[in-house]
Design a protein around this motif. Structure first.
Motif, mmCIF file in Angstrom:
data_model
loop_
_atom_site.group_PDB
_atom_site.id
_atom_site.type_symbol
_atom_site.label_atom_id
_atom_site.label_comp_id
_atom_site.label_asym_id
_atom_site.label_seq_id
_atom_site.Cartn_x
_atom_site.Cartn_y
_atom_site.Cartn_z
ATOM 1 N N SER A 182 -29.497 -5.468 -19.816
ATOM 2 C CA SER A 182 -29.506 -6.198 -18.574
ATOM 3 C C SER A 182 -30.567 -5.462 -17.690
ATOM 4 C CB SER A 182 -28.411 -6.712 -18.201
ATOM 5 O OG SER A 182 -27.484 -5.713 -17.332
ATOM 6 N N ARG A 183 -30.881 -6.007 -16.473
ATOM 7 C CA ARG A 183 -31.601 -5.471 -15.276
ATOM 8 C C ARG A 183 -30.458 -4.398 -14.712
ATOM 9 N NH1 ARG A 183 -33.828 -8.786 -11.776
ATOM 10 N NH2 ARG A 183 -33.367 -7.337 -10.091
ATOM 11 N N ASN A 184 -29.145 -4.323 -14.811
ATOM 12 C CA ASN A 184 -28.271 -3.354 -14.497
ATOM 13 C C ASN A 184 -28.531 -2.100 -15.341
ATOM 14 O OD1 ASN A 184 -27.092 -4.981 -12.694
ATOM 15 N ND2 ASN A 184 -25.611 -5.753 -14.419
ATOM 16 N N GLU A 185 -29.272 -1.867 -16.320
ATOM 17 C CA GLU A 185 -29.373 -0.929 -17.054
ATOM 18 C C GLU A 185 -30.888 -0.368 -16.915
ATOM 19 O OE1 GLU A 185 -27.456 -3.526 -19.160
ATOM 20 O OE2 GLU A 185 -25.990 -2.167 -17.841
ATOM 21 N N PHE A 186 -31.568 -0.806 -15.959
ATOM 22 C CA PHE A 186 -33.075 -0.221 -15.724
ATOM 23 C C PHE A 186 -32.707 1.180 -15.216
ATOM 24 C CE2 PHE A 186 -36.375 0.300 -12.373
ATOM 25 C CZ PHE A 186 -37.206 0.248 -13.386
ATOM 26 N N LEU A 187 -33.678 2.019 -15.666
ATOM 27 C CA LEU A 187 -33.545 3.539 -15.217
ATOM 28 C C LEU A 187 -32.811 4.187 -16.244
ATOM 29 C CD1 LEU A 187 -33.724 3.637 -11.338
ATOM 30 C CD2 LEU A 187 -35.712 3.654 -13.109
ATOM 31 N N LEU A 188 -31.925 3.416 -17.038
ATOM 32 C CA LEU A 188 -30.726 4.179 -17.650
ATOM 33 C C LEU A 188 -30.959 4.024 -19.231
ATOM 34 C CD1 LEU A 188 -27.660 2.926 -16.209
ATOM 35 C CD2 LEU A 188 -28.602 5.226 -16.148
ATOM 36 N N ALA A 189 -31.737 2.648 -19.535
ATOM 37 C CA ALA A 189 -31.804 2.552 -21.040
ATOM 38 C C ALA A 189 -33.167 2.767 -21.520
ATOM 39 C CB ALA A 189 -31.768 0.636 -21.276
ATOM 40 N N THR A 190 -33.111 3.161 -23.082
ATOM 41 C CA THR A 190 -34.336 3.695 -23.374
ATOM 42 C C THR A 190 -34.833 2.509 -24.689
ATOM 43 O OG1 THR A 190 -32.977 5.187 -24.863
ATOM 44 C CG2 THR A 190 -33.913 5.809 -22.924
ATOM 45 N N ASP A 191 -36.053 2.796 -24.998
ATOM 46 C CA ASP A 191 -36.518 1.948 -26.032
ATOM 47 C C ASP A 191 -36.034 2.340 -27.451
ATOM 48 O OD1 ASP A 191 -37.992 4.310 -26.385
ATOM 49 O OD2 ASP A 191 -39.929 3.458 -26.721
ATOM 50 N N THR A 192 -35.664 3.505 -27.558
ATOM 51 C CA THR A 192 -34.751 3.778 -28.742
ATOM 52 C C THR A 192 -33.803 4.937 -28.484
ATOM 53 O OG1 THR A 192 -36.411 5.539 -29.189
ATOM 54 C CG2 THR A 192 -36.696 3.863 -30.586
ATOM 55 N N ALA A 193 -32.589 4.591 -29.314
ATOM 56 C CA ALA A 193 -31.433 5.289 -28.819
ATOM 57 C C ALA A 193 -30.923 6.278 -30.023
ATOM 58 C CB ALA A 193 -30.369 4.246 -28.602
ATOM 59 N N VAL A 194 -30.309 7.566 -29.524
ATOM 60 C CA VAL A 194 -29.432 8.270 -30.596
ATOM 61 C C VAL A 194 -28.299 7.404 -31.015
ATOM 62 C CG1 VAL A 194 -28.337 10.504 -30.975
ATOM 63 C CG2 VAL A 194 -30.141 10.268 -29.196
ATOM 64 N N VAL A 195 -28.337 7.295 -32.177
ATOM 65 C CA VAL A 195 -27.348 6.514 -33.058
ATOM 66 C C VAL A 195 -26.367 7.476 -33.536
ATOM 67 C CG1 VAL A 195 -26.362 4.766 -34.446
ATOM 68 C CG2 VAL A 195 -28.633 4.427 -32.986
ATOM 69 N N VAL A 196 -24.945 7.534 -33.469
ATOM 70 C CA VAL A 196 -24.006 8.491 -34.307
ATOM 71 C C VAL A 196 -23.025 7.410 -34.854
ATOM 72 C CG1 VAL A 196 -24.941 10.383 -32.970
ATOM 73 C CG2 VAL A 196 -23.000 9.262 -31.877
ATOM 74 N N PRO A 197 -22.289 8.024 -35.704
ATOM 75 C CA PRO A 197 -21.030 7.272 -36.171
ATOM 76 C C PRO A 197 -19.674 7.992 -35.355
ATOM 77 C CG PRO A 197 -21.625 9.015 -37.744
ATOM 78 C CD PRO A 197 -22.668 9.105 -36.780
ATOM 79 N N VAL A 198 -18.762 6.935 -35.032
ATOM 80 C CA VAL A 198 -17.444 7.235 -34.334
ATOM 81 C C VAL A 198 -16.770 8.299 -35.227
ATOM 82 C CG1 VAL A 198 -16.052 5.612 -35.302
ATOM 83 C CG2 VAL A 198 -15.691 6.279 -32.973
ATOM 84 N N ASN A 199 -15.999 9.002 -34.477
ATOM 85 C CA ASN A 199 -15.128 10.091 -34.828
ATOM 86 C C ASN A 199 -16.075 11.112 -35.882
ATOM 87 O OD1 ASN A 199 -12.752 9.532 -33.503
ATOM 88 N ND2 ASN A 199 -12.550 7.611 -34.870
#
Length: 288
Positions: free
Chosen positions: A175-192
């Motif tokens: 959402s607009r709240n994540e402007f300046l924080l969100a990226t077009d691609t993200a690092v994805v990792v599994p939990v634990n």
């Protein structure tokens, strides 16, 4: 341009629908973000413990000053004492600080060593800082991608929250709240799972950090450094470059998405096909 951005973000988003945004700054808030790793929990506990010690010392010193002001002021004590030494007091104010520092060190050094002693990684990622974006290479699977802030000229917009940028954020699941924080691609990792990141810089010094993970590591050109974490809760976590690296330093955020093992494996297969150009079902190891 929006259609192109949607195509880039569609694949990584498949495994992350419905994730809660956990590691994000809150306007007007103070203190730490919610701890998502053991490292972060240790840091938070150590901070609280040190706060208790510091508060006790401050109150003790303030009490001593108040006693001295009350008892030894000129009106109550017109004839000041002439002694110059008090051996028991001098020994006490030397020994007690030593004891306090040793006590603090006994708890803080294990926390530091836990961060610096890098375990064997179940997921290994090389992180490279550029002016002004991040590059990630999943070295176990030989694919890589770059990660730009949504709203950077390389994606869409010009560092301004326009309708086009907001549409791009929504297309990527933000959402607009994540402007300046969100990226077009993200690092994805599994939990634990233990994630080990090898960090370097391509041009100037950058710094990779996720506050909720309790990790921060400078990315220095020509050098390789490592950090590790094991995220304990699925969700979306944000960070920022934390080393002044030029005019767009404020516009190279970090996005990490922690997903279930099943979702990670599904994302991984698509990511290998998308970024490494390897068709789904192709055995990467057999081709090495």
């Amino acid at each position: 341009m929006l259609a192109g951005l949607a195509a880039v973000t569609a694949l990584p988003a498949v495994a992350q629908d419905g994730l809660e945004i956990i590691g994000a700054p809150t306007p007007g808030a103070i203190g730490f973000q919610e701890a998502a790793t053991e490292l972060a929990s240790d840091i938070h506990w150590l901070d609280s413990m040190l706060l208790v010690i510091i508060t006790a010392i401050v109150l003790f010193v303030v009490a001593l000053m108040a006693v001295c002001i009350f008892i030894y002021n000129r009106r109550r004590n017109p004839n000041p004492a002439t002694f110059t030494h008090n051996s028991p007091v001098e020994v006490a104010w030397t020994i007690i600080p030593i004891i306090v520092l040793v006590f603090i060190g006994a708890f803080s050094l294990p926390v530091l060593f836990k961060q610096q002693e890098i375990p064997e990684g179940e997921i290994n990622i090389k992180v490279t800082g550029y002016q002004w974006y991040w590059g990630y290479e999943y070295t176990d699977h030989e694919f890589a991608f770059d990660s730009y802030m949504i709203g950077q000229p390389a994606t869409v917009g010009n560092y301004v929250l326009t309708d086009e940028v907001e549409a791009a954020l929504e297309e990527a699941g933000y959402s607009r709240n994540e402007f300046l924080l969100a990226t077009d691609t993200a690092v994805v990792v599994p939990v634990n799972k233990t994630v080990v990141m090898t960090v370097t810089g391509a041009d100037v010094i950058h710094s990779w950090t996720i506050p909720a993970f309790g990790v921060k590591q400078d990315a220095v050109p020509g050098r390789l450094a490592q950090l590790w974490f094991k995220a304990e809760k699925e969700g979306v976590y944000f960070g920022q470059c934390s080393e002044l690296c030029g005019k767009d330093h404020a516009y190279m955020p970090i996005t990490v998405k922690v997903v279930s093992e099943e979702a990670y494996e599904e994302w991984l297969q698509g990511a290998i096909e998308e970024y490494a150009g390897t068709p789904a079902g192709y055995d990467v190891a057999s081709a090495q």
